[in-house]
Design a protein around this motif. Structure first.
Motif, PDB file in Angstrom:
ATOM      1  N   ASP A   9       0.712  -1.262   0.212  1.00 17.67           N
ATOM      2  CA  ASP A   9       0.131   0.140  -0.117  1.00 17.67           C
ATOM      3  C   ASP A   9       0.688   1.706   0.104  1.00 17.67           C
ATOM      4  O   ASP A   9       0.108   2.391  -0.401  1.00 17.67           O
ATOM      5  CB  ASP A   9      -0.899  -0.123   1.529  1.00 17.67           C
ATOM      6  CG  ASP A   9      -2.043  -1.140   1.291  1.00 17.67           C
ATOM      7  OD1 ASP A   9      -2.018  -1.301   0.543  1.00 17.67           O
ATOM      8  OD2 ASP A   9      -2.688  -1.252   2.192  1.00 17.67           O
ATOM      9  N   LEU A  10       1.909   1.556   0.353  1.00 17.36           N
ATOM     10  CA  LEU A  10       3.438   2.277   0.226  1.00 17.36           C
ATOM     11  C   LEU A  10       3.276   3.003  -1.093  1.00 17.36           C
ATOM     12  O   LEU A  10       3.001   1.806  -2.127  1.00 17.36           O
ATOM     13  CB  LEU A  10       4.308   1.503   0.634  1.00 17.36           C
ATOM     14  CG  LEU A  10       4.600   1.481   2.219  1.00 17.36           C
ATOM     15  CD1 LEU A  10       5.872   0.766   2.381  1.00 17.36           C
ATOM     16  CD2 LEU A  10       4.037   2.647   2.995  1.00 17.36           C
ATOM     17  N   ASP A  11       3.692   3.621  -1.306  1.00 16.01           N
ATOM     18  CA  ASP A  11       4.317   4.089  -2.867  1.00 16.01           C
ATOM     19  C   ASP A  11       5.081   3.364  -3.107  1.00 16.01           C
ATOM     20  O   ASP A  11       6.058   2.639  -3.080  1.00 16.01           O
ATOM     21  CB  ASP A  11       4.958   5.851  -2.450  1.00 16.01           C
ATOM     22  CG  ASP A  11       4.988   6.284  -3.412  1.00 16.01           C
ATOM     23  OD1 ASP A  11       5.075   7.421  -4.177  1.00 16.01           O
ATOM     24  OD2 ASP A  11       6.356   5.964  -3.940  1.00 16.01           O
ATOM     25  N   ALA A  12       4.671   3.927  -4.369  1.00 16.78           N
ATOM     26  CA  ALA A  12       5.372   2.654  -5.676  1.00 16.78           C
ATOM     27  C   ALA A  12       7.136   3.000  -5.961  1.00 16.78           C
ATOM     28  O   ALA A  12       8.036   1.374  -5.382  1.00 16.78           O
ATOM     29  CB  ALA A  12       5.453   2.204  -7.280  1.00 16.78           C
ATOM     30  N   THR A  13       7.713   3.386  -5.015  1.00 16.50           N
ATOM     31  CA  THR A  13       9.193   3.971  -5.232  1.00 16.50           C
ATOM     32  C   THR A  13       9.423   3.398  -4.382  1.00 16.50           C
ATOM     33  O   THR A  13      10.678   2.660  -4.226  1.00 16.50           O
ATOM     34  CB  THR A  13       9.183   5.739  -5.466  1.00 16.50           C
ATOM     35  OG1 THR A  13       8.790   6.226  -6.118  1.00 16.50           O
ATOM     36  CG2 THR A  13      11.228   5.782  -5.949  1.00 16.50           C
ATOM     37  N   VAL A  14       8.760   3.466  -3.148  1.00 14.16           N
ATOM     38  CA  VAL A  14       8.967   3.139  -1.878  1.00 14.16           C
ATOM     39  C   VAL A  14       9.726   1.349  -2.029  1.00 14.16           C
ATOM     40  O   VAL A  14      10.525   0.962  -1.999  1.00 14.16           O
ATOM     41  CB  VAL A  14       8.236   3.314  -0.748  1.00 14.16           C
ATOM     42  CG1 VAL A  14       8.548   2.965   0.911  1.00 14.16           C
ATOM     43  CG2 VAL A  14       8.108   5.177  -0.877  1.00 14.16           C
ATOM     44  N   VAL A  15       8.143   0.787  -2.585  1.00 16.71           N
ATOM     45  CA  VAL A  15       8.239  -0.919  -2.651  1.00 16.71           C
ATOM     46  C   VAL A  15       9.042  -0.891  -3.586  1.00 16.71           C
ATOM     47  O   VAL A  15      10.153  -2.228  -3.060  1.00 16.71           O
ATOM     48  CB  VAL A  15       7.082  -0.910  -3.442  1.00 16.71           C
ATOM     49  CG1 VAL A  15       6.448  -2.407  -2.943  1.00 16.71           C
ATOM     50  CG2 VAL A  15       6.265  -0.391  -2.528  1.00 16.71           C
ATOM     51  N   LEU A  16       9.681  -0.724  -4.540  1.00 18.85           N
ATOM     52  CA  LEU A  16      10.313  -0.570  -5.679  1.00 18.85           C
ATOM     53  C   LEU A  16      11.913  -1.029  -4.834  1.00 18.85           C
ATOM     54  O   LEU A  16      12.362  -1.857  -4.818  1.00 18.85           O
ATOM     55  CB  LEU A  16      10.903   0.931  -6.474  1.00 18.85           C
ATOM     56  CG  LEU A  16      12.084  -0.155  -7.819  1.00 18.85           C
ATOM     57  CD1 LEU A  16      11.719  -1.207  -8.597  1.00 18.85           C
ATOM     58  CD2 LEU A  16      11.802   0.866  -9.119  1.00 18.85           C
TER      59      LEU A  16
END
Ligand code: AMP
Length: 221
Positions: A198-205
């Motif tokens: 659910d976190l921001d996509a860049t953080v997950v990446l």
């Protein structure tokens, strides 16, 4: 690096897999994309698969397994891969182990992208896909610069038939039935990493890259 991305529809597996494939210079293998290509080409596999896909049901294992086994024989797979959308059940997880064993390959990490139902429905019901290059956009989260047109290639954007709300609910139900056994399967093999998708996509990446590096010395900075 051989990475498997697990997670519900809408967890961002496709988006993350595309970015990871670019960064790690590895092929992105999505069984959903391979099936959609077959459907678009009107192949016999595509004809058999489309009725299942349009309902939000899983395509029978024997069809998907054969298709994946063929793709994994391609020479680009030797250096590694990002697998997205497979396995969807224990039979497929076991089949994946068999296929990889025959190729003398193994999985390094399984990343489980954990997402809430609310976020899934919001993401999928607004998702737009380019007919030409497959890039994903979103009506509110990531709108294209020009309505209905892909920013990358000017292709036409469309909503996948299986992203309609009723079908999304069915896909979530199908997913939930199978996922816990997959989680247990990979946890027992000590391959499983859970991330909050659910976190921001860049953080997950960045988190996926960090944990990939832990499995691969050549990626360490
Ligand atoms: P996806 O693009 O991964 O959301 O997949 C779209 C649809 O393709 C799914 O709802 C299934 O109908 C089918 N599909 C994709 N991967 C698989 C798989 N591993 N096993 C069975 N069906 C699949």
């Amino acid at each position: 690096m051989k990475i498997v991305l697990l997670g519900p529809p809408g967890a961002g597996k496709g988006t993350q897999a595309k970015q990871l494939a670019l960064k790690l210079k590895l092929p992105h293998i999505s069984t959903g994309d391979l099936l959609r290509k077959n459907v678009a080409e009107g192949s016999s596999l595509g004809k058999e698969a489309s009725s299942f896909m349009n309902k939000g049901a899983l395509v029978p294992d024997n069809l998907v397994n054969q298709m994946l086994a063929l793709r994994l024989k391609d020479p680009d797979v030797k250096k590694g891969f990002i697998l997205d959308g497979y396995p969807r059940n224990i039979q497929q997880a076991e089949e994946l182990d068999n296929i990889l064993k025959k190729l003398d390959l193994g999985i390094d990490a399984v990343v489980y992208l954990d997402t809430s139902d609310k976020v899934i429905i919001q993401r999928l019901s607004g998702r737009l896909v380019c007919k030409t290059c497959g890039a994903n956009f979103h009506t509110t989260n990531m709108p294209p610069k020009v309505k209905g047109i892909c920013d990358n290639c000017n292709g036409e954007l469309y909503q996948r038939i299986d992203d309609k709300e009723e079908t999304v609910k069915k896909r979530i139900e199908v997913y939930k039935k199978e996922v816990s056994s997959l989680i247990d399967y990979y946890a027992a093999k000590q391959k499983l990493h859970r991330l909050d998708a659910d976190l921001d996509a860049t953080v997950v990446l960045n988190k996926i890259i960090e944990l990939s590096a832990a499995h691969n010395d050549s990626l360490k900075v």
